[in-house]
Design a protein around this motif. Sequence first.
Motif, PDB file in Angstrom:
ATOM      1  N   GLY A 118      35.965  39.071 -41.782  1.00 18.27           N
ATOM      2  CA  GLY A 118      35.758  37.646 -42.020  1.00 18.27           C
ATOM      3  C   GLY A 118      36.041  36.841 -40.763  1.00 18.27           C
ATOM      4  O   GLY A 118      35.858  37.308 -39.643  1.00 18.27           O
ATOM      5  N   GLY A 119      36.498  35.612 -40.947  1.00 12.29           N
ATOM      6  CA  GLY A 119      36.812  34.745 -39.824  1.00 12.29           C
ATOM      7  C   GLY A 119      35.586  34.025 -39.292  1.00 12.29           C
ATOM      8  O   GLY A 119      34.558  33.888 -39.957  1.00 12.29           O
ATOM      9  N   LEU A 120      35.700  33.544 -38.064  1.00 14.20           N
ATOM     10  CA  LEU A 120      34.610  32.851 -37.369  1.00 14.20           C
ATOM     11  C   LEU A 120      33.952  33.832 -36.415  1.00 14.20           C
ATOM     12  O   LEU A 120      34.636  34.478 -35.612  1.00 14.20           O
ATOM     13  N   HIS A 121      32.638  33.961 -36.497  1.00 14.77           N
ATOM     14  CA  HIS A 121      31.919  34.902 -35.657  1.00 14.77           C
ATOM     15  C   HIS A 121      31.170  34.150 -34.557  1.00 14.77           C
ATOM     16  O   HIS A 121      30.624  33.065 -34.789  1.00 14.77           O
ATOM     17  N   GLU A 122      31.165  34.736 -33.386  1.00 12.86           N
ATOM     18  CA  GLU A 122      30.512  34.124 -32.226  1.00 12.86           C
ATOM     19  C   GLU A 122      29.407  35.058 -31.734  1.00 12.86           C
ATOM     20  O   GLU A 122      29.672  36.204 -31.363  1.00 12.86           O
ATOM     21  N   LEU A 123      28.179  34.570 -31.778  1.00 10.88           N
ATOM     22  CA  LEU A 123      27.015  35.325 -31.318  1.00 10.88           C
ATOM     23  C   LEU A 123      26.601  34.769 -29.960  1.00 10.88           C
ATOM     24  O   LEU A 123      26.274  33.585 -29.846  1.00 10.88           O
ATOM     25  N   VAL A 124      26.620  35.621 -28.944  1.00  8.13           N
ATOM     26  CA  VAL A 124      26.347  35.192 -27.574  1.00  8.13           C
ATOM     27  C   VAL A 124      25.150  35.958 -27.031  1.00  8.13           C
ATOM     28  O   VAL A 124      25.176  37.196 -26.962  1.00  8.13           O
ATOM     29  N   GLN A 125      24.100  35.241 -26.666  1.00  8.32           N
ATOM     30  CA  GLN A 125      22.987  35.839 -25.931  1.00  8.32           C
ATOM     31  C   GLN A 125      23.244  35.568 -24.458  1.00  8.32           C
ATOM     32  O   GLN A 125      23.030  34.455 -23.965  1.00  8.32           O
ATOM     33  N   GLU A 215      23.341  31.487 -24.573  1.00  5.29           N
ATOM     34  CA  GLU A 215      23.171  30.730 -25.817  1.00  5.29           C
ATOM     35  C   GLU A 215      24.241  31.217 -26.789  1.00  5.29           C
ATOM     36  O   GLU A 215      24.363  32.424 -27.034  1.00  5.29           O
ATOM     37  N   VAL A 216      24.999  30.269 -27.340  1.00  3.01           N
ATOM     38  CA  VAL A 216      26.113  30.610 -28.217  1.00  3.01           C
ATOM     39  C   VAL A 216      25.903  29.987 -29.592  1.00  3.01           C
ATOM     40  O   VAL A 216      25.571  28.801 -29.705  1.00  3.01           O
ATOM     41  N   ASN A 217      26.080  30.789 -30.627  1.00  2.00           N
ATOM     42  CA  ASN A 217      26.116  30.300 -32.001  1.00  2.00           C
ATOM     43  C   ASN A 217      27.464  30.667 -32.608  1.00  2.00           C
ATOM     44  O   ASN A 217      27.902  31.822 -32.502  1.00  2.00           O
ATOM     45  N   LEU A 218      28.117  29.698 -33.216  1.00  2.00           N
ATOM     46  CA  LEU A 218      29.322  29.961 -33.997  1.00  2.00           C
ATOM     47  C   LEU A 218      28.894  30.083 -35.452  1.00  2.00           C
ATOM     48  O   LEU A 218      28.215  29.196 -35.989  1.00  2.00           O
ATOM     49  N   LEU A 219      29.271  31.180 -36.079  1.00  2.00           N
ATOM     50  CA  LEU A 219      28.745  31.544 -37.380  1.00  2.00           C
ATOM     51  C   LEU A 219      29.866  31.782 -38.384  1.00  2.00           C
ATOM     52  O   LEU A 219      30.928  32.294 -38.025  1.00  2.00           O
TER      53      LEU A 219
END
Length: 235
Positions: A118-125, A215-219
């Motif tokens: 769980g938690g906050l996920h960070e997707l980084v391109q 490019e960063v998305n916080l998910l």
Amino acid sequence: MIHELRLYAVAPGRMADVHDRFNRHFPALFEKHGVDCVARWQAVAGPDAPRFAYLMAYRDYAHREAVWASFYADAEWWRVRAETNAGHEMVERHDLFFLKPNAAWPALAGAEAAEPVGGLHELVQQQIAPGQNANANVFLHETWLPRVREAGARVLAVWDMAAGAGMQKIVLLYAWPDAAAWHAGRQRLDRDAALQAEFAAQRARHGTALFQRAEVNLLEPAPGATLRAGLGRIA
């Protein structure tokens, strides 16, 4: 194996409809046609908001093509699509990427692979300097990922971009305990004197830093979704 990442820009006010489609209609359809959806999220920060993301795992490209040929030939999908769109497309834009495991990402086994995350996920391109893949992989494995772990993140996945917008990329997925931990961890990385010195040395040696724009998305995991640490990739 390969993964397919889809990023959807969702029409205003339609995010709940996307979640409903995935929770109510897709489980049976995905199981019927062999679609292995290993993660899905709603972005809390990043481009193209509101954004929905999901990740699928396949043995290879031939497996992927067979799965989706079967899915799109099913009249039930087209019925569900029309019903849930309700006269207006709920997805305004979709970006699709094919990802292959990077050597810096070890496969998990058994209970560890099945552990929910769980938690906050960070997707980084992460864009890589042209022609510097080998050097970037050394930096990633020996310096960057250890620093990220020290900053408080769990490294869930490391991929090479196999197909999609911007081929010269490494794609990283981190799990942070929460937003406060992410903020503190990112501040720690930004202030890391040894990292700054390493980037300066890269610029002197190669004329550029090995890691360029990202490019960063916080998910956050989508309602009803459980992400397992192995992401469908088992040792």
